[in-house]
Design an enzyme around this catalytic site. Sequence first.
Site, mmCIF file in Angstrom:
data_model
loop_
_atom_site.group_PDB
_atom_site.id
_atom_site.type_symbol
_atom_site.label_atom_id
_atom_site.label_comp_id
_atom_site.label_asym_id
_atom_site.label_seq_id
_atom_site.Cartn_x
_atom_site.Cartn_y
_atom_site.Cartn_z
ATOM 1 N N GLY A 68 44.991 6.470 54.198
ATOM 2 C CA GLY A 68 44.582 7.170 52.979
ATOM 3 C C GLY A 68 43.713 8.381 53.257
ATOM 4 O O GLY A 68 43.866 9.438 52.636
ATOM 5 N N CYS A 69 42.816 8.238 54.211
ATOM 6 C CA CYS A 69 41.900 9.333 54.548
ATOM 7 C C CYS A 69 42.643 10.487 55.211
ATOM 8 O O CYS A 69 42.332 11.656 54.970
ATOM 9 C CB CYS A 69 40.785 8.818 55.451
#
Length: 152
Positions: free
Chosen positions: A45-46
């Site tokens: 996600g990051c």
Amino acid sequence: MEKLEVGQLAPDFRLKNSDGVEISLKDLLHKKVVLYFYPKDNTPGCTLEAKDFSALFSEFEKKNAVVVGVSPDNSQSHQKFISQCSLNVILLCDEDKKVANLYKAYGKRMLYGKEHLGIIRSTFIINTQGVLEKCFYNVKAKGHAQKVLESL
């Protein structure tokens, strides 16, 4: 959960970037600041979020904004993340999570169905006077950079 509010003065900070150079909020206020907090370098996600912000770099520049990511990772981790993902956003190290706490971006969150203490994915738009114009808490990485750009 306690949150910062639009119209408040953004908490000032001084953190090291990926090169170990200290940067304060005041150093960045020649433009609007898009300050986003994320949990960890090189996680799915990051990485998606950082790549999306980087892909829109020139669009943020056109709106006189600088994008700054903050995580608990150290300078070496940020250097590797920037290199591996060809990122062009500024990444700052908040290893003790003090700045995340100031921005109410650290606390209880759900991870794989269980409650944990950690970084709450959050983004703040700060104007050139240092005032919060927009606060996004508990954001989803996918499509978030575009949403932030449209909010400027």
